[in-house]
Motif scaffolding. Structure first.
Motif, PDB file in Angstrom:
ATOM      1  N   ILE A 216      -5.379 -17.068 -89.864  1.00  0.00           N
ATOM      2  CA  ILE A 216      -5.818 -15.901 -89.086  1.00  0.00           C
ATOM      3  C   ILE A 216      -7.322 -15.665 -89.269  1.00  0.00           C
ATOM      4  O   ILE A 216      -8.035 -15.318 -88.324  1.00  0.00           O
ATOM      5  N   GLY A 217      -7.789 -15.880 -90.492  1.00  0.00           N
ATOM      6  CA  GLY A 217      -9.202 -15.636 -90.783  1.00  0.00           C
ATOM      7  C   GLY A 217     -10.148 -16.567 -90.055  1.00  0.00           C
ATOM      8  O   GLY A 217     -11.334 -16.260 -89.913  1.00  0.00           O
ATOM      9  N   SER A 218      -9.640 -17.721 -89.581  1.00  0.00           N
ATOM     10  CA  SER A 218     -10.505 -18.643 -88.841  1.00  0.00           C
ATOM     11  C   SER A 218     -10.975 -18.040 -87.525  1.00  0.00           C
ATOM     12  O   SER A 218     -11.962 -18.501 -86.944  1.00  0.00           O
ATOM     13  N   PHE A 219     -10.272 -16.998 -87.048  1.00  0.00           N
ATOM     14  CA  PHE A 219     -10.657 -16.332 -85.792  1.00  0.00           C
ATOM     15  C   PHE A 219     -11.542 -15.103 -86.036  1.00  0.00           C
ATOM     16  O   PHE A 219     -11.958 -14.454 -85.083  1.00  0.00           O
ATOM     17  N   ILE A 220     -11.789 -14.783 -87.305  1.00  0.00           N
ATOM     18  CA  ILE A 220     -12.529 -13.560 -87.646  1.00  0.00           C
ATOM     19  C   ILE A 220     -13.913 -13.921 -88.179  1.00  0.00           C
ATOM     20  O   ILE A 220     -14.037 -14.636 -89.185  1.00  0.00           O
ATOM     21  N   ASN A 221     -14.950 -13.441 -87.519  1.00  0.00           N
ATOM     22  CA  ASN A 221     -16.328 -13.632 -87.952  1.00  0.00           C
ATOM     23  C   ASN A 221     -16.952 -12.269 -88.246  1.00  0.00           C
ATOM     24  O   ASN A 221     -16.962 -11.389 -87.384  1.00  0.00           O
ATOM     25  N   ILE A 222     -17.458 -12.109 -89.444  1.00  0.00           N
ATOM     26  CA  ILE A 222     -18.069 -10.848 -89.857  1.00  0.00           C
ATOM     27  C   ILE A 222     -19.592 -10.964 -89.730  1.00  0.00           C
ATOM     28  O   ILE A 222     -20.209 -11.771 -90.435  1.00  0.00           O
ATOM     29  N   PRO A 223     -20.227 -10.186 -88.840  1.00  0.00           N
ATOM     30  CA  PRO A 223     -21.696 -10.248 -88.694  1.00  0.00           C
ATOM     31  C   PRO A 223     -22.396  -9.810 -89.980  1.00  0.00           C
ATOM     32  O   PRO A 223     -22.021  -8.799 -90.582  1.00  0.00           O
ATOM     33  N   ILE A 224     -23.385 -10.581 -90.409  1.00  0.00           N
ATOM     34  CA  ILE A 224     -24.116 -10.234 -91.626  1.00  0.00           C
ATOM     35  C   ILE A 224     -25.622 -10.125 -91.373  1.00  0.00           C
ATOM     36  O   ILE A 224     -26.344  -9.562 -92.197  1.00  0.00           O
ATOM     37  N   ALA A 225     -26.098 -10.672 -90.262  1.00  0.00           N
ATOM     38  CA  ALA A 225     -27.535 -10.617 -89.979  1.00  0.00           C
ATOM     39  C   ALA A 225     -27.767 -10.844 -88.492  1.00  0.00           C
ATOM     40  O   ALA A 225     -26.857 -11.234 -87.756  1.00  0.00           O
ATOM     41  N   GLU A 226     -28.995 -10.572 -88.097  1.00  0.00           N
ATOM     42  CA  GLU A 226     -29.366 -10.750 -86.692  1.00  0.00           C
ATOM     43  C   GLU A 226     -30.808 -11.242 -86.634  1.00  0.00           C
ATOM     44  O   GLU A 226     -31.666 -10.779 -87.394  1.00  0.00           O
ATOM     45  N   THR A 227     -31.049 -12.213 -85.770  1.00  0.00           N
ATOM     46  CA  THR A 227     -32.394 -12.754 -85.643  1.00  0.00           C
ATOM     47  C   THR A 227     -32.704 -13.018 -84.178  1.00  0.00           C
ATOM     48  O   THR A 227     -31.814 -12.950 -83.324  1.00  0.00           O
ATOM     49  N   LYS A 228     -33.955 -13.312 -83.894  1.00  0.00           N
ATOM     50  CA  LYS A 228     -34.373 -13.608 -82.522  1.00  0.00           C
ATOM     51  C   LYS A 228     -34.798 -15.063 -82.432  1.00  0.00           C
ATOM     52  O   LYS A 228     -35.477 -15.580 -83.322  1.00  0.00           O
ATOM     53  N   THR A 229     -34.392 -15.703 -81.352  1.00  0.00           N
ATOM     54  CA  THR A 229     -34.738 -17.100 -81.140  1.00  0.00           C
ATOM     55  C   THR A 229     -35.323 -17.274 -79.737  1.00  0.00           C
ATOM     56  O   THR A 229     -35.164 -16.400 -78.875  1.00  0.00           O
ATOM     57  N   TYR A 230     -35.970 -18.407 -79.538  1.00  0.00           N
ATOM     58  CA  TYR A 230     -36.490 -18.755 -78.222  1.00  0.00           C
ATOM     59  C   TYR A 230     -35.714 -19.968 -77.708  1.00  0.00           C
ATOM     60  O   TYR A 230     -35.593 -20.979 -78.398  1.00  0.00           O
ATOM     61  N   ALA A 231     -35.176 -19.818 -76.509  1.00  0.00           N
ATOM     62  CA  ALA A 231     -34.348 -20.868 -75.933  1.00  0.00           C
ATOM     63  C   ALA A 231     -34.619 -20.974 -74.440  1.00  0.00           C
ATOM     64  O   ALA A 231     -35.070 -20.014 -73.810  1.00  0.00           O
ATOM     65  N   PRO A 232     -34.351 -22.152 -73.861  1.00  0.00           N
ATOM     66  CA  PRO A 232     -34.533 -22.304 -72.407  1.00  0.00           C
ATOM     67  C   PRO A 232     -33.547 -21.434 -71.630  1.00  0.00           C
ATOM     68  O   PRO A 232     -32.358 -21.409 -71.937  1.00  0.00           O
ATOM     69  N   ILE A 233     -34.042 -20.694 -70.653  1.00  0.00           N
ATOM     70  CA  ILE A 233     -33.225 -19.790 -69.851  1.00  0.00           C
ATOM     71  C   ILE A 233     -33.416 -20.130 -68.370  1.00  0.00           C
ATOM     72  O   ILE A 233     -34.541 -20.352 -67.916  1.00  0.00           O
ATOM     73  N   LEU A 234     -32.313 -20.176 -67.673  1.00  0.00           N
ATOM     74  CA  LEU A 234     -32.376 -20.444 -66.232  1.00  0.00           C
ATOM     75  C   LEU A 234     -32.771 -19.170 -65.499  1.00  0.00           C
ATOM     76  O   LEU A 234     -32.124 -18.141 -65.628  1.00  0.00           O
ATOM     77  N   LYS A 235     -33.867 -19.247 -64.732  1.00  0.00           N
ATOM     78  CA  LYS A 235     -34.327 -18.110 -63.947  1.00  0.00           C
ATOM     79  C   LYS A 235     -34.440 -18.500 -62.476  1.00  0.00           C
ATOM     80  O   LYS A 235     -34.415 -19.685 -62.137  1.00  0.00           O
ATOM     81  N   VAL A 236     -34.553 -17.516 -61.634  1.00  0.00           N
ATOM     82  CA  VAL A 236     -34.662 -17.755 -60.194  1.00  0.00           C
ATOM     83  C   VAL A 236     -35.849 -16.972 -59.657  1.00  0.00           C
ATOM     84  O   VAL A 236     -35.993 -15.782 -59.935  1.00  0.00           O
ATOM     85  N   LYS A 237     -36.705 -17.658 -58.906  1.00  0.00           N
ATOM     86  CA  LYS A 237     -37.807 -16.964 -58.246  1.00  0.00           C
ATOM     87  C   LYS A 237     -37.690 -17.195 -56.732  1.00  0.00           C
ATOM     88  O   LYS A 237     -37.055 -18.150 -56.274  1.00  0.00           O
ATOM     89  N   GLU A 238     -38.267 -16.296 -56.007  1.00  0.00           N
ATOM     90  CA  GLU A 238     -38.198 -16.394 -54.545  1.00  0.00           C
ATOM     91  C   GLU A 238     -39.499 -16.934 -53.980  1.00  0.00           C
ATOM     92  O   GLU A 238     -40.592 -16.514 -54.388  1.00  0.00           O
ATOM     93  N   VAL A 239     -39.371 -17.863 -53.049  1.00  0.00           N
ATOM     94  CA  VAL A 239     -40.529 -18.448 -52.369  1.00  0.00           C
ATOM     95  C   VAL A 239     -40.435 -18.110 -50.887  1.00  0.00           C
ATOM     96  O   VAL A 239     -39.389 -18.324 -50.255  1.00  0.00           O
ATOM     97  N   SER A 240     -41.514 -17.568 -50.351  1.00  0.00           N
ATOM     98  CA  SER A 240     -41.525 -17.189 -48.938  1.00  0.00           C
ATOM     99  C   SER A 240     -42.148 -18.305 -48.106  1.00  0.00           C
ATOM    100  O   SER A 240     -43.239 -18.793 -48.406  1.00  0.00           O
ATOM    101  N   PHE A 241     -41.440 -18.710 -47.069  1.00  0.00           N
ATOM    102  CA  PHE A 241     -41.927 -19.762 -46.174  1.00  0.00           C
ATOM    103  C   PHE A 241     -41.686 -19.338 -44.733  1.00  0.00           C
ATOM    104  O   PHE A 241     -40.550 -19.231 -44.284  1.00  0.00           O
ATOM    105  N   PHE A 242     -42.785 -19.030 -44.020  1.00  0.00           N
ATOM    106  CA  PHE A 242     -42.716 -18.525 -42.647  1.00  0.00           C
ATOM    107  C   PHE A 242     -41.810 -17.293 -42.548  1.00  0.00           C
ATOM    108  O   PHE A 242     -40.994 -17.165 -41.644  1.00  0.00           O
TER     109      PHE A 242
END
Length: 232
Positions: free
Chosen positions: A55-81
């Motif tokens: 049962i404990g294999s499904f239980i994760n107890i948060p002990i810390a928090e940090t910030k990371t930089y990772a690739p993120i998919l974003k969308v931008k709009e391009v205007s053409f005519f």
């Protein structure tokens, strides 16, 4: 009338499979309980530890928090005519990563090893404690060598390597107490070598949560201890 629903296997085979699942689970539970009993634990405690690990294999107890930089998919709009087109692109962004500790893969094995060390210390068997610590050190070095970070998941280690190393150390250093050395070196070797010594590489994983003793290393920690004890 055309059927859209069909069984992937024949009905008799499906019924047989459903009947075998409880039997296989009981065999699995009995095997793990036997391993705990070889460590000198009473049967009720062994059963309790089995369920706590499962049962404990499904239980994760948060002990810390940090910030990371990772690739993120974003969308931008391009205007053409005068017509706007969405264009996806990859950018680097800051995201939050939660560091947790897994109950079944870290806390339960740690509590068992601590109990064994205290039991031997009370009995005055310091030589065995030294043997256990030496075995843990060697297993840690091997586990750290074979472990590797897997992006989006965590630290992974081949399942069969830790129990073989732990069983070998038990035969070399164990004497009459092979199960104790096998379990301690198997579990703590993976926990320390694969997880804790890769702490500085956690930010490279790009996962929203990293669990110490969980995900890829749960198999390594849990099975390393159990299989190693059964092998000796």
């Amino acid at each position: 009338m055309k059927k859209f629903f069909f069984l992937p296997v024949s009905l008799p085979f499906l019924i047989l499979l459903l009947l075998l699942i409880p039997i296989l689970f009981l065999l699995f539970a009995g095997t793990i309980t036997l391993a705990f009993q070889k460590l000198g634990l009473p049967l009720p405690v062994a059963y309790t530890l089995f369920w706590a690990s499962l049962i404990g294999s499904f239980i994760n107890i948060p002990i810390a928090e940090t910030k990371t930089y990772a690739p993120i998919l974003k969308v931008k709009e391009v205007s053409f005519f005068g017509i706007r087109y969405p264009v996806p692109y990859i950018d680097w962004g800051e995201q939050k990563m939660v560091i947790a500790i897994n109950v079944g893969g870290a806390l339960v094995p740690l509590s068992i090893v601590t109990y064994e060390l205290l039991r031997f210390a009370i009995a005055g068997n310091m030589e065995l404690i030294i043997r256990i610590l030496v075995a843990i050190l060697i297993a840690t070095i091997f586990s750290n060598f074979f472990s590797k970070p897997v992006k989006g998941l965590g630290i992974a280690i081949p399942t069969f390597i830790p129990p073989l190393i732990a069983a070998s150390l038990a035969f070399l250093l164990g004497g009459p107490n092979k199960p104790a050395i096998a379990y301690a070196s198997g579990t703590m070797g993976v926990l320390i070598g694969a997880d804790l010594l890769n702490w500085n590489r956690i930010k490279e994983l790009g996962a929203p949560m990293v669990s110490i003793g969980g995900a890829g290393t749960f198999d390594g920690i849990f099975l390393a201890g159990i299989i190693a004890v059964l092998l000796v």
